[in-house]
Design an enzyme around this catalytic site. Structure first.
Site, short mmCIF file in Angstrom:
data_model
loop_
_atom_site.label_atom_id
_atom_site.label_comp_id
_atom_site.label_asym_id
_atom_site.label_seq_id
_atom_site.Cartn_x
_atom_site.Cartn_y
_atom_site.Cartn_z
N GLY A 232 0.90 -1.10 -0.18
CA GLY A 232 0.02 0.07 0.32
C GLY A 232 1.26 1.15 -0.12
O GLY A 232 1.79 1.38 -0.21
N SER A 233 0.27 2.33 0.76
CA SER A 233 1.39 3.63 0.86
C SER A 233 2.36 3.61 1.20
O SER A 233 2.25 2.88 2.62
CB SER A 233 -0.15 4.97 0.91
N THR A 234 2.96 4.53 0.82
CA THR A 234 4.45 4.84 1.74
C THR A 234 4.20 5.56 3.55
O THR A 234 4.33 4.88 4.34
CB THR A 234 5.22 5.08 1.39
N VAL A 236 1.08 4.93 5.33
CA VAL A 236 0.39 3.70 5.85
C VAL A 236 1.44 2.77 6.45
O VAL A 236 1.78 2.32 7.15
CB VAL A 236 -0.63 3.17 5.13
N GLY A 237 2.54 2.96 5.01
CA GLY A 237 3.44 1.53 5.40
C GLY A 237 4.10 1.59 6.94
O GLY A 237 4.89 0.80 7.21
N GLU A 254 5.76 -3.19 0.91
CA GLU A 254 5.89 -2.95 -0.73
C GLU A 254 4.96 -1.79 -0.31
O GLU A 254 3.77 -1.93 -0.25
CB GLU A 254 5.35 -3.97 -1.24
#
Length: 487
Positions: A232-234, A236-237, A254
């Site tokens: 998902g998004s950076t 949130v990651g 990822e």
């Protein structure tokens, strides 16, 4: 729809050991092409997730202790079934996710390959022996299951991106709790639950609960989840990575990309424009590997832009469920608004709109922008839409400096008639995957996949990387006869 998945029976339930009611309410499955409600799904609450993890933990050792051939048999059966029911998977992917038919088909066959690869993993060597400084001691280092693996997946390639974690995690003896995005909960979640149910996976080894932020946080924070696999998004990651770090649990992240598509002055421009169009516009550009920044040498930029624009203008933008289409709808109106804002702000800052730049409902025309500078939104942001910004350069040193200005490092492509020159340039490009005389959207199930920088945390999916990613190392030493120590 087939009897394999009947919306009246399955789509308003979560899969927690069995099909059951949730405590998290419901959500509509909306067809992005039409706005029609296709079904209603149940959402897993934080309490539902906590119950799922507890049940998965109870069942994990039973699944792990089955002989390898029995685990492989379940995965092979799932691979057979996904082909038997391919029409159901493909139709839901088209209608729920806005995928054109070739993309939905490719995703289906990619998931099939993942299942077969995972089935083969069950019989692979799981350790090594090492010498010892102690006479008669035998050292073994082996890979053992982590326990419960939490998998959180996005809406763009929901089937493939779920299967690349779920299948290998199960193969090596973990149990799995899958939380798909509610926007693609049937394609990327409930159909997978139904597939493994019919394949004979023991109850409890896989739990599937669509849900939002509350469900995701509960899965990440649960003390019994030993690993989180997130795509998902950076932003949130990074939050997930911080939480996993504090809890000392493994994470495979990822994340986003703003990928460099490079056209050198000796490139085949006709081929490069084809690859650039595919990398920029496939699945409406809603791919982490999208060709987001087209770096083109100034001597060939005019020709490249012209040919890319011609290709963009030929693409058919239409509802993929109703007939032939090259470009389907964006997933929601927020994505349309985001792309409009990026283009408008970039044009205001001096970018030139060559073609596209407008939408009808959630359908967006393939867009080409020129005169792009590094400080413009179209260059700085991950686009996730059918937009190809073109940035010119005069030297390879300047090019490398511009590429490195982005914190992302997922994929890159280099076009040149000189393989040696392209290889030397590849040594200077900070990306986890580099494709020469190709485009950026590449994925092969048996090749380790992942990025650098803000595109991931060095986690890798695929082939030999899967064994290490979804297990942990354990040292076992054996002495035939105990020695006597000095005290």
């Amino acid at each position: 729809m087939s009897k394999f998945f009947c919306t009246e029976t399955f789509s308003n339930k979560i899969y927690l050991n069995d099909w059951c009611e949730s405590t998290g309410g419901t959500s509509d499955v909306v067809e992005p092409a039409t706005g029609h409600v296709l079904a209603k799904i149940a959402l897993g609450s934080g309490d539902d997730i906590r119950s799922a993890v507890t049940e998965a933990k109870k069942q994990q050792s039973h699944w792990a202790n089955l002989p390898f051939d029995q685990r492989g048999k379940v995965l092979r059966r799932a691979a057979e079934l996904i082909l038997q029911h391919k029409d159901t998977f493909i139709e839901w992917n088209i209608r729920e996710c806005g995928s054109i038919a070739p993309k939905a088909e490719a995703e289906l066959y990619g998931a099939h390959e993942q299942l077969n690869m995972a089935a083969a993993m069950t019989m692979q060597p799981d350790g090594i022996t090492l010498p010892s400084t102690i006479p008669e001691r035998r050292n073994t280092c082996r890979r053992v299951p982590l326990g419960v693996v939490g998998v959180i997946t996005p809406w763009n390639f929901p089937l493939l991106l779920a299967m690349r974690s779920v299948a290998p995690a199960l193969a090596v003896g973990n149990s799995v709790v899958l939380k798909p995005d509610p926007q693609s909960a049937i394609t990327g979640g409930l159909l997978i639950a139904r597939l493994f149910e019919e394949a004979g996976l023991p109850a409890g080894a896989l739990q599937v609960l669509p849900g939002g932020a509350e469900a995701g946080e509960a899965l990440v924070e649960h003390p019994m989840t030993a690993m989180i696999s997130f795509t998902g998004s950076t932003n949130v990651g990074k939050k997930i990575g911080r939480t996993c770090g504090e809890l000392l649990k493994k994470s495979a992240l990822e994340l986003g990309g703003n990928n460099a598509f490079i056209v050198l002055d000796d490139a085949d421009i006709e081929a490069a424009s084809s690859h650039g169009a595919w990398g920029a516009y496939l699945h409406q550009g809603q791919i982490c590997m999208q060709a987001g920044r087209h770096f083109v040498h100034e001597s060939v930029a005019e020709e490249y832009i012209s040919r890319l624009a011609e290709r963009a203008e030929r693409l058919r933008v239409a509802d993929p469920y109703l007939g032939a289409s090259d470009i389907g709808p964006l997933i929601n109106t927020s994505q349309v608004e985001k792309i409009n804002k990026i283009i408008a702000e970039s044009v205001e800052a001096g970018a030139k709109l060559i073609t596209g730049g407008h939408s009808h409902d959630q359908f967006y025309r393939p867009t080409v922008l020129s005169n792009i500078r590094l400080d413009m939104p179209a260059c700085q942001q991950e686009l996730f839409g059918p937009v190809a910004p073109v940035i010119t350069f005069s030297s390879e040193d300047e090019l490398v400096e511009m590429i490195a200005a982005s914190p992302y490092g997922l994929a890159a492509a280099i076009h040149s008639r000189s393989i040696g020159r392209a290889m030397k340039l590849a040594d200077r490009v900070p990306a986890g995957m580099i494709h020469i005389n190709d485009q950026t959207v590449n994925n092969e199930f048996h090749v380790p996949f992942g990025g650098f920088g803000d595109s991931g945390n060095s986690g890798r999916f695929g082939g030999p990387a899967n064994l290490e990613e979804f297990t942990q190392s354990q040292w076992v030493s054996v002495m035939d006869t105990p020695v006597t120590y000095p005290f």
